[in-house]
Enzyme design. Structure first.
Site, PDB file in Angstrom:
ATOM      1  CD  GLU A 149     -45.278  28.210 -13.071  1.00 17.73           C
ATOM      2  OE1 GLU A 149     -45.872  27.550 -13.942  1.00 17.73           O
ATOM      3  OE2 GLU A 149     -44.158  27.900 -12.626  1.00 17.73           O
TER       4      GLU A 149
ATOM      5  CE  LYS B 252     -40.588  21.555 -19.509  1.00 11.03           C
ATOM      6  NZ  LYS B 252     -41.074  22.941 -19.341  1.00 11.03           N
TER       7      LYS B 252
ATOM      8  CD  GLU C 238     -32.830  25.599 -15.521  1.00 10.65           C
ATOM      9  OE1 GLU C 238     -34.063  25.541 -15.307  1.00 10.65           O
ATOM     10  OE2 GLU C 238     -32.338  25.562 -16.648  1.00 10.65           O
TER      11      GLU C 238
ATOM     12  CD  GLU D 292     -37.570  24.443 -20.214  1.00 10.91           C
ATOM     13  OE1 GLU D 292     -37.850  24.414 -19.002  1.00 10.91           O
ATOM     14  OE2 GLU D 292     -36.411  24.576 -20.651  1.00 10.91           O
TER      15      GLU D 292
END
Length: 577
Positions: A369, A319, A548, A413
């Site tokens: 986060e 990724k 996105e 992901e």
């Protein structure tokens, strides 16, 4: 003398064609390893005073500070009364200086009235440096972070507890900044000025996403990292408030008690005690222009290149997170603190932060986060990845949630992020618990896949190890980390700076860091850079990833339309993941 500080005091006078004079008085604090800490002036008419201060990174972290102490004074009804009480205390301290060659002293005055820290900071205007941090307050998930602290009545008895909601600070009792990557030596230098017995003496700051990358001009004032212990701090508590001052001195760094007191007095003269309620709403001011780097064509090429690398049998890359830089031009000068106040309305279940060095722009953000939170040896972290918009109706919102939960691409992901964080925690923790293992976390405009991880560190020094190992997470970089970082450095043609880096605070017995996404770099009369990022894994589609980016950028650009005074045309430096 090793680590000695060289200070210059200069006064410069400018005169325009109309013979209008503008005096600019400042002092330069120059270190042999901090050449970027020179003051910058936006134009020849602007006055900005940069006070000579002490860089704690220049000291020996093995030498303990002589004394670290917090004194709580008598409770008062208002900020103005707290200012009066602190002014008296400073005069008393000048008459009875401590005999020690180094130390940290915090004087705090509880205030009966609850006042928002963000509103107090807004009242201080451009008093720099400044910082703000608000712990995440989650009613929905119940996992917000609040520091429970004891406050006396000034006589050492009748202690009671309060939850700390947010803290704002101006001026710097001691700062920590270097050009090299944040190291164990730097961490020990910060911890040298902290004590578990004084939980509210904290160093607020941020670290670059990639300390090995060249620092671009807009991030120069931050260096590779920047932390500060505020000289004057306003703490918003549940049901009350607190105003505090902190004095730090160390003769070994050529920063004596007398100089520290004088610097504090200078800052106190600029502090406003009148706090006005902020309007936390957008004004609908349009953005004049927006351009993207890369554009859609080059973005598609970058994503295809990443997918080709991921699908190559000889490649380790699983990724990689690619970002887009957008230049935004607006018709108004943006007040970063007013913008942050609007972000508070948007982000109840998020961290709000502001960090602005004395000669730089304001790094402001509203991030959901958590990187990690440590209380003694207990530590927690989170996995947050994959994105969907919120539905306009409850049925549509549930449909989007189920689509997110069932998507193989998004599951991959998210799993990459969760398992990587779990492995990092297990390397320094006795036991790691993952609960929930996978759920959906809903924010006001978007929703993500989410997991919470917790464990117990084997020793306190493992805090540095967990910080350096967790950052950057696969959610903002990729996996394996080094392969993803190299791909990003070769592909992206801009400096992420503190965007997507750790932002938060170190304390004596507690520390907390968020990931610096959903954030903005704001400077008067400057250029605008907007960033959004998205994770590329097997199954990614360039057009879907572009959509996105648009979703993530849109939620922030709507908030940039603030109710602010109409001034000259400016651009905003903004970063959002």
């Amino acid at each position: 003398m090793a680590g000695a500080v060289v200070r210059h005091y200069l006064t410069t006078r400018f005169m325009d064609s109309e013979t209008t004079k503008c005096n600019i008085s400042y002092s330069l604090h120059s270190h042999t390893r901090s050449p970027y800490s020179l003051p910058l002036f936006h134009n020849k008419y602007e006055t900005r005073r940069v006070v000579a201060l002490m860089n704690g990174c220049e000291g020996d972290p093995k030498l303990p500070i002589g004394s670290i102490e917090t004194r709580t004074l008598t409770t008062v009804p208002s900020p103005s009364k707290a200012m009066e009480r602190l002014d008296v205390a400073i005069r008393e301290l000048k008459c009875n200086p401590p005999p020690l060659t180094s130390g940290m002293l915090r004087l705090q005055v509880p205030i009966e009235e609850q006042i928002e820290a963000i509103e107090w900071l807004h009242a201080q205007h451009d008093n720099l440096p400044r910082c703000f941090f608000s712990g995440r307050r989650s009613r929905a998930n119940g996992n917000g972070s609040n520091l429970l602290m004891e406050i006396g009545n000034g006589n050492g008895d009748n202690c009671f507890t309060h939850n700390l909601v947010g803290a704002a600070g101006v001026g710097s009792a001691v700062f920590f900044q270097q050009l090299h990557p944040f190291s164990y030596h730097d961490w020990r230098s910060i911890k040298r000025f902290l004590s578990a017995k004084c939980p509210l003496i904290r160093a607020y700051g941020a670290i670059r996403f990639d300390a090995t990358a060249n620092i671009s001009p807009e991030w120069k004032a931050f260096g590779s990292f920047y932390f500060m212990v505020p000289q004057v701090e306003f703490d918003e508590l549940e049901g009350s408030s607190m105003l505090a001052i902190t004095i730090a001195w160390d003769n070994a760094l050529s920063w004596t008690w007398d100089e520290a007191i004088h610097s504090l007095e200078t800052t106190m003269q600029q502090i406003a005690s009148v706090v006005v309620k902020l309007k936390k709403e957008a004004s609908g001011e349009p953005i004049l222009s927006k351009t993207h780097v890369p554009n859609k064509t080059h973005w598609d090429l970058a994503v295809e290149k990443a997918l080709q690398e991921i699908n190559t049998s000889s490649s380790q890359l699983v990724k990689v997170v690619l970002a887009r830089s957008s230049r935004i031009l607006t018709a108004t000068n943006i007040d970063p603190i007013a913008w942050l106040a609007c972000l508070q309305v948007e982000g109840e279940d998020a961290y709000q932060f502001c960090l602005q060095p004395p000669n730089g722009p304001a790094f402001v953000g509203n991030t959901p986060e958590r990187l990690f939170h440590r209380k003694w040896l207990s530590i927690s972290s989170e996995a947050l990845a994959a994105t969907r918009a919120r539905g306009e109706s409850s049925d549509l919102d549930l449909q989007l949630e189920n689509d997110l939960l069932s998507s193989p691409k998004d599951h991959l992901e998210f799993t990459v992020v969760r398992e990587n964080i779990q492995n990092k925690l297990e390397s320094v923790c006795e036991r790691v618990v993952v609960e929930p293992k996978k759920t959906v976390r809903k924010l006001r405009r978007i929703q993500h896949l989410y997991a919470q991880l917790s464990g117990n560190l084997r020793r306190e020094d493992d805090e540095f190890e967990i910080l350096s190992s967790l950052h950057p997470t696969p959610a903002v970089c990729g996996l394996p980390r080094e392969a993803a970082r190299l791909f990003i450095s070769e592909t992206e043609m801009f400096d992420r700076g503190m965007y997507a880096g750790p932002v938060g605070w170190f304390g004596g017995g507690e520390s907390e860091f968020a990931v610096g996404i959903r954030s903005a770099l704001v400077e008067k009369d400057s250029g605008a850079l907007v960033y959004a990022g998205t994770g590329i894994v097997e199954g990614s589609n360039p057009s879907s990833e572009w959509d996105e980016l648009e979703l993530k950028t849109c939620q922030c650009t709507k908030l940039l339309q603030l109710e602010v005074p109409k001034q000259s045309k400016v651009e905003i430096l903004e970063i959002i993941y």
